[in-house]
Scaffold this motif. Sequence first.
Motif, mmCIF file in Angstrom:
data_model
loop_
_atom_site.group_PDB
_atom_site.id
_atom_site.type_symbol
_atom_site.label_atom_id
_atom_site.label_comp_id
_atom_site.label_asym_id
_atom_site.label_seq_id
_atom_site.Cartn_x
_atom_site.Cartn_y
_atom_site.Cartn_z
ATOM 1 N N SER A 147 -8.000 24.568 25.435
ATOM 2 C CA SER A 147 -6.819 23.665 26.459
ATOM 3 C C SER A 147 -5.493 23.452 25.358
ATOM 4 C CB SER A 147 -7.258 22.829 27.065
ATOM 5 O OG SER A 147 -6.083 21.938 27.701
ATOM 6 N N THR A 148 -6.053 23.124 24.143
ATOM 7 C CA THR A 148 -4.968 22.477 23.409
ATOM 8 C C THR A 148 -4.365 23.791 22.601
ATOM 9 O OG1 THR A 148 -6.184 20.427 22.677
ATOM 10 C CG2 THR A 148 -4.686 21.217 20.884
ATOM 11 N N TYR A 149 -5.185 24.736 22.158
ATOM 12 C CA TYR A 149 -4.575 25.832 21.604
ATOM 13 C C TYR A 149 -3.506 26.705 22.392
ATOM 14 C CZ TYR A 149 -4.300 30.645 19.675
ATOM 15 O OH TYR A 149 -3.798 31.815 19.537
ATOM 16 N N LEU A 150 -3.957 26.803 23.943
ATOM 17 C CA LEU A 150 -3.104 27.589 24.807
ATOM 18 C C LEU A 150 -2.226 26.683 25.468
ATOM 19 C CD1 LEU A 150 -5.887 29.588 26.784
ATOM 20 C CD2 LEU A 150 -4.119 30.319 25.040
ATOM 21 N N ASN A 151 -2.100 25.196 25.214
ATOM 22 C CA ASN A 151 -1.127 24.398 25.817
ATOM 23 C C ASN A 151 -1.197 24.497 27.200
ATOM 24 O OD1 ASN A 151 0.837 22.265 25.875
ATOM 25 N ND2 ASN A 151 2.469 23.853 25.719
ATOM 26 N N VAL A 152 -2.477 24.406 27.861
ATOM 27 C CA VAL A 152 -2.725 24.531 29.410
ATOM 28 C C VAL A 152 -3.592 23.097 29.826
ATOM 29 C CG1 VAL A 152 -4.740 25.937 29.276
ATOM 30 C CG2 VAL A 152 -3.287 26.089 31.211
ATOM 31 N N LYS A 153 -3.332 22.829 31.068
ATOM 32 C CA LYS A 153 -4.000 21.495 31.252
ATOM 33 C C LYS A 153 -5.529 21.666 31.841
ATOM 34 C CE LYS A 153 0.154 19.473 33.307
ATOM 35 N NZ LYS A 153 0.734 18.938 34.566
ATOM 36 N N HIS A 154 -5.744 22.709 32.240
ATOM 37 C CA HIS A 154 -7.279 22.971 32.764
ATOM 38 C C HIS A 154 -7.979 24.204 32.174
ATOM 39 C CE1 HIS A 154 -6.247 19.527 35.416
ATOM 40 N NE2 HIS A 154 -5.339 20.344 35.835
ATOM 41 N N ALA A 180 -20.435 28.855 23.869
ATOM 42 C CA ALA A 180 -19.377 27.708 23.790
ATOM 43 C C ALA A 180 -19.322 27.204 22.370
ATOM 44 C CB ALA A 180 -19.577 26.481 24.746
ATOM 45 N N ALA A 181 -20.606 26.984 21.526
ATOM 46 C CA ALA A 181 -20.323 26.619 20.144
ATOM 47 C C ALA A 181 -20.071 27.562 19.246
ATOM 48 C CB ALA A 181 -21.887 26.164 19.865
ATOM 49 N N ILE A 182 -20.392 28.819 19.470
ATOM 50 C CA ILE A 182 -19.933 30.064 18.587
ATOM 51 C C ILE A 182 -18.393 29.976 18.727
ATOM 52 C CG2 ILE A 182 -19.955 32.490 18.578
ATOM 53 C CD1 ILE A 182 -22.789 32.444 19.290
ATOM 54 N N LEU A 183 -17.932 30.028 20.040
ATOM 55 C CA LEU A 183 -16.619 30.030 20.306
ATOM 56 C C LEU A 183 -15.758 29.124 19.689
ATOM 57 C CD1 LEU A 183 -16.544 31.280 24.289
ATOM 58 C CD2 LEU A 183 -15.668 32.497 22.272
ATOM 59 N N SER A 184 -16.280 27.833 19.731
ATOM 60 C CA SER A 184 -15.557 26.929 18.899
ATOM 61 C C SER A 184 -15.184 27.187 17.572
ATOM 62 C CB SER A 184 -16.073 25.370 19.052
ATOM 63 O OG SER A 184 -16.075 24.702 20.418
ATOM 64 N N VAL A 185 -16.189 27.853 16.829
ATOM 65 C CA VAL A 185 -15.939 28.292 15.398
ATOM 66 C C VAL A 185 -15.021 29.477 15.643
ATOM 67 C CG1 VAL A 185 -16.932 29.168 13.409
ATOM 68 C CG2 VAL A 185 -18.374 27.424 14.805
ATOM 69 N N GLN A 186 -15.080 30.592 16.398
ATOM 70 C CA GLN A 186 -14.238 31.452 16.424
ATOM 71 C C GLN A 186 -12.849 31.214 16.616
ATOM 72 O OE1 GLN A 186 -16.148 33.949 15.107
ATOM 73 N NE2 GLN A 186 -16.877 35.158 16.803
ATOM 74 N N LEU A 187 -12.776 30.210 17.432
ATOM 75 C CA LEU A 187 -11.256 29.760 17.426
ATOM 76 C C LEU A 187 -10.523 29.472 16.386
ATOM 77 C CD1 LEU A 187 -9.169 29.153 19.911
ATOM 78 C CD2 LEU A 187 -10.098 26.843 20.279
#
Length: 376
Positions: A51-58, A241-248
């Motif tokens: 959400s923070t990266y894309l600057n989107v609310k939801h 989700a855990a993997i994606l947080s690292v990938q981000l």
Amino acid sequence: MPDYRQEIPFFDTAIYNPKQRSQIDLAIQSVLDHGKYINGPEVYEFSEKLSTYLNVKHVVPCANGTDALTISLLALDLQRGDEVIVPVFNYVAAAEAVEILGLTPAFIDVSNKDFNIEVKEIEKRINSKTKAIIITHLFGAAAKIDHIVDLAHKYNIAVIEDIAQAVGTELNQRKVGTYGDIGCISFFPTKNLACFGDGGAIITNNEVIANKAKMIANHGQTNKYEHKIAGCNSRLDTLQAAILSVQLLYLEDNLNKRRAIAEKYQDGLKDISEICLPVQQQNSFHTFNQYCILLRSKEVREELQNDLKNSGIGVMIYYPKPLHIQEAFARYEHKVNDFPVAEDLCNRILALPVFPDLREEQLQYIISQIRNFFNQ
């Protein structure tokens, strides 16, 4: 030059960055330690970070990109027979989601420059049954989404952006996926932002749509065992989700690597008259999920494809057949030549390797093989 035969895949899903691999291992181990494999804390944490990266609310996580499209259409409360505009040169997922919900895909031809939906054709296709438009930002190139949103507002039509291939792509310094009513993401392993299996997400700034999508994705529940509507079971696994947080964390670096590879293709192939190179619209940030060139003819494409494969270079055709002549949509009785640009692209397009860990010597080998093929 060294011989790289059989060494260059079209896409390599291995993670070569030792620090990144170590962080992923720790993230996976953390999930194994707490054992909350469904809706664990990592799902919420990743949603917040995205959400923070894309600057989107939801952000509403789900099981895959096709589910994201299907849930988005359901969240708009469309009725059977309503029409949804879809680009005809596209992966099947968007039209498939429309079709299985009893809606009608209204196909639109695309531009032969950036391969995205042809904006000037949209208004011609709008009628009283048109209720939504699905825009795919194809290959990481931004569609003219600002113009499309203006047009949609004029006719009170919802806009769904498919950014499966375009997470991180920007137009006028704004991330695509945030222009329309809803954005849909796939985290398939070959995407810009990828997990180690299937995964997806719905993004929106509309709280009503977000709440409806969450409910649909969780069996239509408002509370446990309280089902307000008939929904589905579409969840992003805690491990993914855990993997994606690292990938981000590494996304921007990987996007820059893709762009650097694309720039070297552009420079190395620009003087070959038999090839048309990809373009990007002004004020946009192309993320090159695919790097696709156009050849003079289907025959030349086939010859080059075989030559590169015989040289150990993986290539792909995106896409070999447009949607309107796929058997799945035969009941709409479209004919050959109904969408001439899409049909022409399918005959001439070829995708070259552009994954972030493509080595410089591999890239130069690919360029040299193409130049040799054309006697350049």
